[in-house]
Design a protein around this motif. Sequence first.
Motif, PDB file in Angstrom:
ATOM      1  N   LYS A 176      16.350  34.821  50.657  1.00 26.62           N
ATOM      2  CA  LYS A 176      17.731  34.413  50.897  1.00 26.62           C
ATOM      3  C   LYS A 176      18.538  35.552  51.530  1.00 26.62           C
ATOM      4  O   LYS A 176      19.318  35.337  52.466  1.00 26.62           O
ATOM      5  CB  LYS A 176      18.381  33.973  49.578  1.00 26.62           C
ATOM      6  CG  LYS A 176      19.817  33.495  49.745  1.00 26.62           C
ATOM      7  CD  LYS A 176      20.364  32.945  48.436  1.00 26.62           C
ATOM      8  CE  LYS A 176      20.525  34.022  47.391  1.00 26.62           C
ATOM      9  NZ  LYS A 176      21.263  33.537  46.193  1.00 26.62           N
ATOM     10  N   ARG A 205      17.093  36.993  55.497  1.00 29.18           N
ATOM     11  CA  ARG A 205      17.322  36.261  56.738  1.00 29.18           C
ATOM     12  C   ARG A 205      18.571  36.758  57.445  1.00 29.18           C
ATOM     13  O   ARG A 205      18.573  36.992  58.664  1.00 29.18           O
ATOM     14  CB  ARG A 205      17.452  34.759  56.453  1.00 29.18           C
ATOM     15  CG  ARG A 205      16.191  34.108  55.925  1.00 29.18           C
ATOM     16  CD  ARG A 205      16.402  32.620  55.713  1.00 29.18           C
ATOM     17  NE  ARG A 205      17.513  32.371  54.797  1.00 29.18           N
ATOM     18  CZ  ARG A 205      18.147  31.201  54.698  1.00 29.18           C
ATOM     19  NH1 ARG A 205      17.782  30.194  55.473  1.00 29.18           N
ATOM     20  NH2 ARG A 205      19.124  31.038  53.848  1.00 29.18           N
ATOM     21  N   TRP A 206      19.648  36.944  56.686  1.00 30.41           N
ATOM     22  CA  TRP A 206      20.915  37.337  57.293  1.00 30.41           C
ATOM     23  C   TRP A 206      20.913  38.809  57.692  1.00 30.41           C
ATOM     24  O   TRP A 206      21.586  39.202  58.646  1.00 30.41           O
ATOM     25  CB  TRP A 206      22.060  37.024  56.336  1.00 30.41           C
ATOM     26  CG  TRP A 206      22.199  35.544  56.160  1.00 30.41           C
ATOM     27  CD1 TRP A 206      21.780  34.788  55.096  1.00 30.41           C
ATOM     28  CD2 TRP A 206      22.740  34.624  57.114  1.00 30.41           C
ATOM     29  NE1 TRP A 206      22.032  33.464  55.320  1.00 30.41           N
ATOM     30  CE2 TRP A 206      22.625  33.323  56.551  1.00 30.41           C
ATOM     31  CE3 TRP A 206      23.301  34.762  58.372  1.00 30.41           C
ATOM     32  CZ2 TRP A 206      23.062  32.183  57.212  1.00 30.41           C
ATOM     33  CZ3 TRP A 206      23.745  33.629  59.035  1.00 30.41           C
ATOM     34  CH2 TRP A 206      23.623  32.354  58.458  1.00 30.41           C
ATOM     35  N   HIS A 226      14.797  30.772  65.245  1.00 31.62           N
ATOM     36  CA  HIS A 226      14.133  29.609  64.639  1.00 31.62           C
ATOM     37  C   HIS A 226      13.127  30.062  63.594  1.00 31.62           C
ATOM     38  O   HIS A 226      13.020  29.465  62.510  1.00 31.62           O
ATOM     39  CB  HIS A 226      13.451  28.784  65.725  1.00 31.62           C
ATOM     40  CG  HIS A 226      12.744  27.574  65.189  1.00 31.62           C
ATOM     41  ND1 HIS A 226      11.396  27.581  64.862  1.00 31.62           N
ATOM     42  CD2 HIS A 226      13.186  26.316  64.906  1.00 31.62           C
ATOM     43  CE1 HIS A 226      11.055  26.397  64.411  1.00 31.62           C
ATOM     44  NE2 HIS A 226      12.125  25.611  64.430  1.00 31.62           N
ATOM     45  N   THR A 245      13.199  32.927  61.925  1.00 29.89           N
ATOM     46  CA  THR A 245      13.910  33.537  60.799  1.00 29.89           C
ATOM     47  C   THR A 245      14.502  32.492  59.864  1.00 29.89           C
ATOM     48  O   THR A 245      14.498  32.656  58.641  1.00 29.89           O
ATOM     49  CB  THR A 245      15.031  34.458  61.326  1.00 29.89           C
ATOM     50  OG1 THR A 245      14.453  35.460  62.161  1.00 29.89           O
ATOM     51  CG2 THR A 245      15.779  35.123  60.186  1.00 29.89           C
ATOM     52  N   PHE A 246      14.992  31.378  60.433  1.00 28.86           N
ATOM     53  CA  PHE A 246      15.667  30.373  59.623  1.00 28.86           C
ATOM     54  C   PHE A 246      14.858  29.087  59.486  1.00 28.86           C
ATOM     55  O   PHE A 246      15.441  28.031  59.184  1.00 28.86           O
ATOM     56  CB  PHE A 246      17.045  30.063  60.223  1.00 28.86           C
ATOM     57  CG  PHE A 246      18.043  31.160  59.984  1.00 28.86           C
ATOM     58  CD1 PHE A 246      18.774  31.195  58.810  1.00 28.86           C
ATOM     59  CD2 PHE A 246      18.220  32.165  60.913  1.00 28.86           C
ATOM     60  CE1 PHE A 246      19.695  32.210  58.573  1.00 28.86           C
ATOM     61  CE2 PHE A 246      19.131  33.186  60.694  1.00 28.86           C
ATOM     62  CZ  PHE A 246      19.867  33.210  59.524  1.00 28.86           C
ATOM     63  N   SER A 300      15.583  25.616  57.439  1.00 26.74           N
ATOM     64  CA  SER A 300      16.983  25.183  57.448  1.00 26.74           C
ATOM     65  C   SER A 300      17.131  23.887  58.252  1.00 26.74           C
ATOM     66  O   SER A 300      16.259  23.536  59.059  1.00 26.74           O
ATOM     67  CB  SER A 300      17.870  26.268  58.050  1.00 26.74           C
ATOM     68  OG  SER A 300      17.809  27.455  57.291  1.00 26.74           O
ATOM     69  N   GLU A 316      20.200  25.926  48.810  1.00 29.64           N
ATOM     70  CA  GLU A 316      19.308  26.927  49.399  1.00 29.64           C
ATOM     71  C   GLU A 316      17.921  26.854  48.779  1.00 29.64           C
ATOM     72  O   GLU A 316      16.931  27.173  49.439  1.00 29.64           O
ATOM     73  CB  GLU A 316      19.909  28.326  49.213  1.00 29.64           C
ATOM     74  CG  GLU A 316      21.119  28.594  50.098  1.00 29.64           C
ATOM     75  CD  GLU A 316      21.639  29.996  49.933  1.00 29.64           C
ATOM     76  OE1 GLU A 316      21.642  30.764  50.926  1.00 29.64           O
ATOM     77  OE2 GLU A 316      22.050  30.330  48.804  1.00 29.64           O
ATOM     78  N   TYR A 352      10.755  26.006  53.498  1.00 31.50           N
ATOM     79  CA  TYR A 352      10.203  27.198  54.154  1.00 31.50           C
ATOM     80  C   TYR A 352       8.805  27.504  53.615  1.00 31.50           C
ATOM     81  O   TYR A 352       7.884  27.812  54.382  1.00 31.50           O
ATOM     82  CB  TYR A 352      11.124  28.389  53.925  1.00 31.50           C
ATOM     83  CG  TYR A 352      10.426  29.718  53.997  1.00 31.50           C
ATOM     84  CD1 TYR A 352      10.082  30.285  55.227  1.00 31.50           C
ATOM     85  CD2 TYR A 352      10.068  30.408  52.842  1.00 31.50           C
ATOM     86  CE1 TYR A 352       9.406  31.494  55.296  1.00 31.50           C
ATOM     87  CE2 TYR A 352       9.405  31.614  52.894  1.00 31.50           C
ATOM     88  CZ  TYR A 352       9.074  32.155  54.124  1.00 31.50           C
ATOM     89  OH  TYR A 352       8.402  33.346  54.180  1.00 31.50           O
TER      90      TYR A 352
END
Length: 495
Positions: free
Chosen positions: A430, A433-434, A460, A462-463, A466, A477, A484
Amino acid sequence: MNVLLLSMPDSFEHMPPVGIRMPNGALTSLAGNVDAHHRVAVADLILTHHHVRETVTRLVRELDPEVVGLSIMTFQRRTAARIIELIRGLRPEVKVVVGGYDPSLAPEAYEDMGVDYLVRSEGEVTFRELLRALEAGAGFEQICGLSYSNGDNWVHNPSRPPHRLEDKEIRPPNRDARVLNGYTLLGRQVDVIETSRGCTYDCSFCSIIEMRGRNFHTYSFDRVLADIRDARDHGARTIFLVDDNITLNVKRFEALCEAIIAAGLHKLEYFVQAMTSAIANHGETLAPLMQRAGFRYVFLGIENILEGDLEFLKASAKNTERTNGQNNGNATLKAIDYLHRHQMYVVGGLIVGSPGDTRESIEANLEFARRYVDWPYIQHPTPYPRTPMTKEFRDQGLIVNERLEEYDGTTAVIRTAHLPAEEVEFMRWKAERWMKVHHFPVVLKHDPGFVLLRGWKMMHHTFRGSSIRSALGLESEKKVFERYREIRRAEREYV
């Protein structure tokens, strides 16, 4: 003899093939150290990870190999078994040789895998002697570092002592043996160089010391500079120095930077792995020298910012700042400051999920990464064969996942005393990613063409998991995380 050397297609989560496709330096080193009359082909299957079966089939039919060698890490073991089965079906009489960390530390796992020979630890001389014995129809009893099947049982010859690189026994790599193309690091052609081997520390998670003991040997600068020139002449514009611990001898590393500058090779970009203590204790002179030599990214072995976890990882010594012989605590912030002041970017190597970790201790490390590192490389403790850490995990009953294909460092396979493994992995996933998104402007400025052409694929990746619903806050999440994990499991089916 016709020889085909393969590295596995399995990739690390932090090194997705969409942006990073590193060559396996061990295979080109093997190719450079066999007798010259052999025809050797090197194929890094990371370059064709979506077409592994077709690529292997084509190479076996075109090259007609008598010997096939595979370089294998633990999380690649299942893929290797499937590739061996494929090769046996195409060419039943071929001799199959395996090597790398996993066969070296868990040879028993390969005894029923259709393997003929197993090369333990460093392979250049052992593999050369094996080919000579095969060609001459001779026995294998005198080949140190070799394990082999005699039809009924497996024979494990005595280990080969670590090579003293100064004696020139190991010849330079043969990059001309590569038969696939496309090695890149964020859009720039990349190659790997080694200037030394070994480490004298005893980190509990490390496979190196289990393979070769605690020692440190170096190549001459003449050899290293010639190797860099060869990589450059083969198209590389970024060089990854893959030494186990290049900053173990800081004076030597400083001299290497000076040699790179004097040779005019500082116009290339360099990526290196380093200890926090070395950078912190010598950064005033070392960091500006690294900048002048062309270093851009530094993988910093932070491991953990909490002393208790560093003690478990046996990594305190290499993360301690020293002034006038006195220990001044964790060296990480000082090391990062030196690197940032000299326009280098920190790839933060941290480990979260040790046995005593709580939610608060993990979050402390994640918050540190958010604030101070440029690109996160956060992993979980993983019970690789024969490492000291593995015994502790088993003794404490902490291992909750025996699926080795998931032993890739970013799948949590042990629980802590306070948290289930899945929760540890969720926390890292969590946050991480950011963190990666924050580095995109830097990459855009440096490599705009890559970002414009492939940046969307990096995002794409990395996330993945989603959706529009999750972006709008219409699903949790945890739901995205589960999706994921399903995608990641599917990605591991290479063959």
